[in-house]
Design an enzyme around this catalytic site. Structure first.
Site, PDB file in Angstrom:
ATOM      1  N   GLY A  57       0.875  -1.141  -0.127  1.00  9.80           N
ATOM      2  CA  GLY A  57      -0.089  -0.113  -0.026  1.00  9.80           C
ATOM      3  C   GLY A  57       0.772   1.366   0.001  1.00  9.80           C
ATOM      4  O   GLY A  57       1.970   1.347  -0.593  1.00  9.80           O
ATOM      5  N   HIS A  58       0.331   2.384   0.450  1.00  4.73           N
ATOM      6  CA  HIS A  58       0.949   3.801   0.630  1.00  4.73           C
ATOM      7  C   HIS A  58       2.240   3.598   1.319  1.00  4.73           C
ATOM      8  O   HIS A  58       3.280   4.080   0.616  1.00  4.73           O
ATOM      9  CB  HIS A  58       0.073   4.606   1.217  1.00  4.73           C
ATOM     10  CG  HIS A  58       0.267   5.983   0.994  1.00  4.73           C
ATOM     11  ND1 HIS A  58       0.364   6.631  -0.082  1.00  4.73           N
ATOM     12  CD2 HIS A  58       0.548   7.172   1.927  1.00  4.73           C
ATOM     13  CE1 HIS A  58       0.499   7.923   0.038  1.00  4.73           C
ATOM     14  NE2 HIS A  58       0.882   8.172   1.374  1.00  4.73           N
ATOM     15  N   PHE A  59       2.471   3.141   2.577  1.00  2.00           N
ATOM     16  CA  PHE A  59       3.670   3.153   3.284  1.00  2.00           C
ATOM     17  C   PHE A  59       4.400   1.894   3.211  1.00  2.00           C
ATOM     18  O   PHE A  59       4.352   1.131   3.918  1.00  2.00           O
ATOM     19  CB  PHE A  59       3.391   3.583   4.474  1.00  2.00           C
ATOM     20  CG  PHE A  59       3.107   5.074   4.715  1.00  2.00           C
ATOM     21  CD1 PHE A  59       4.152   6.218   4.516  1.00  2.00           C
ATOM     22  CD2 PHE A  59       1.925   5.514   5.312  1.00  2.00           C
ATOM     23  CE1 PHE A  59       3.878   7.376   5.121  1.00  2.00           C
ATOM     24  CE2 PHE A  59       1.554   6.845   5.639  1.00  2.00           C
ATOM     25  CZ  PHE A  59       2.636   7.813   5.317  1.00  2.00           C
TER      26      PHE A  59
END
Length: 324
Positions: free
Chosen positions: A298-300
């Site tokens: 995902g994002h991080f």
């Protein structure tokens, strides 16, 4: 008698120690793990503000500049830094209003991407850094690319992780933010208040992750504590509104890519709802030799896939940036 007892005790201790040594595996005497490179936590005075940064690695080594995203800080690089700092001089600042850097009132400091880029640029000048590989993520992308436009010759390489420079990367997540950009109304601003809540902060760390059990809850607890500081909500909403000024600069960012052609590594979490995979592939139009790795995360992604991303990053830096 006391002398005799002492002699017997010393002899017994000597025999026990010898027995213990002989019982150890043959490699135990030489198999010593090196300690990680220490990280220094420093503060510099830039334009009258206390700007916090993490620094590690040999001072004469090539510099790797780590630029963080929203809503976090250099904290997002805490596990990556030791894996780079054995061979590289790593610098990871916190922007004003983020992490451990000073958070002046909005009436005293304009929270804009231009202003943040100026702070980062002046920090690098103060540290006498004249060349650097730039790792950009989320907000770090427009901050870093603005710095690159000031000194294109200083960028030795790019590492891009879920950081946008193309219209294709602004999908559904950005629709309510674009509404705020278009009308600037208090109603549209207030509609974005949910983006600084604990629910959204946790979402950014957990959504799209292949294995959520690898994501430490410390992340959203740490970030939310800073978001909840008095006045910080408005700082974040100011930054979200000012993000609109980055979009007209996309052509200039892209020209920088085409003209300078820095060695580039793209490591992207494909399940990121904020900066989706659609924003990764357009880089290849202007950087056709870029190395691209789309990870199931995902994002991080560093929180889940550090074991995958760090070897890719080190290998890339070793081939393109390391001292020969």
């Amino acid at each position: 008698m006391r002398s005799l007892i002492m002699c017997l005790m010393l002899a017994t201790a000597s025999m026990t120690a010898a027995t213990m040594v002989s019982a150890l595996p043959a490699h135990a005497a030489t198999d010593v793990r090196e300690a990680p490179v220490p990280i220094h936590y420093r503060t510099a005075k830039i334009e009258g503000l206390d700007i916090f940064y993490r620094e590690a690695g040999p001072v004469d080594a090539p510099v790797v500049l780590l630029l963080h995203g929203f809503p976090t800080s250099s904290h997002m690089f805490r596990s990556l830094i030791p894996l780079l700092a054995d061979r590289y001089h790593v610098i990871a600042p916190d922007y004003p209003g983020y992490g451990q850097s000073e958070s002046p009132d909005r009436s005293k400091f304009a929270y804009t991407f231009s202003g943040v880029a100026d702070i980062v640029d002046k920090l690098l000048n103060q540290l006498a850094v004249k060349s650097y590989a730039m790792y950009v993520m989320d907000y770090g992308a427009p901050v870093g690319y603005r710095v690159a436009l000031k000194h294109p010759e200083r960028v030795s390489a790019l590492i891009i992780q879920n950081g946008n420079a193309y219209d294709e990367g602004l999908k559904e997540f950005w629709d309510p933010i674009k509404t705020y950009w278009s009308d600037g109304s208090e109603k549209s601003r207030e509609a974005l208040s949910g983006l600084v809540t604990l629910e959204t902060t946790k979402f950014q760390y957990t959504d799209g992750m292949e294995d959520v059990s690898r994501i430490s809850p410390d992340n959203w607890v740490h970030d939310q504590a800073l978001l909840d500081r008095p006045g910080n909500k408005d700082i974040q909403l100011d930054m979200l509104y000012d993000y609109r000024t980055n979009v007209p600069l996309y052509p200039a960012f892209q020209s920088f890519f085409r003209e300078r052609k820095p060695p580039t590594l793209i490591v992207w979490g494909k399940n990121d709802y904020i900066f989706p995979e659609a924003g990764a592939h357009p880089y290849l139009k202007d950087l056709p030799d870029a190395e691209i790795h789309i990870l199931n995360s995902g994002h991080f992604l560093l929180e889940e896939k550090l074991d995958v991303a760090a070897p890719l990053i080190n290998d890339f830096l070793d081939r393109n940036v390391a001292k020969k």
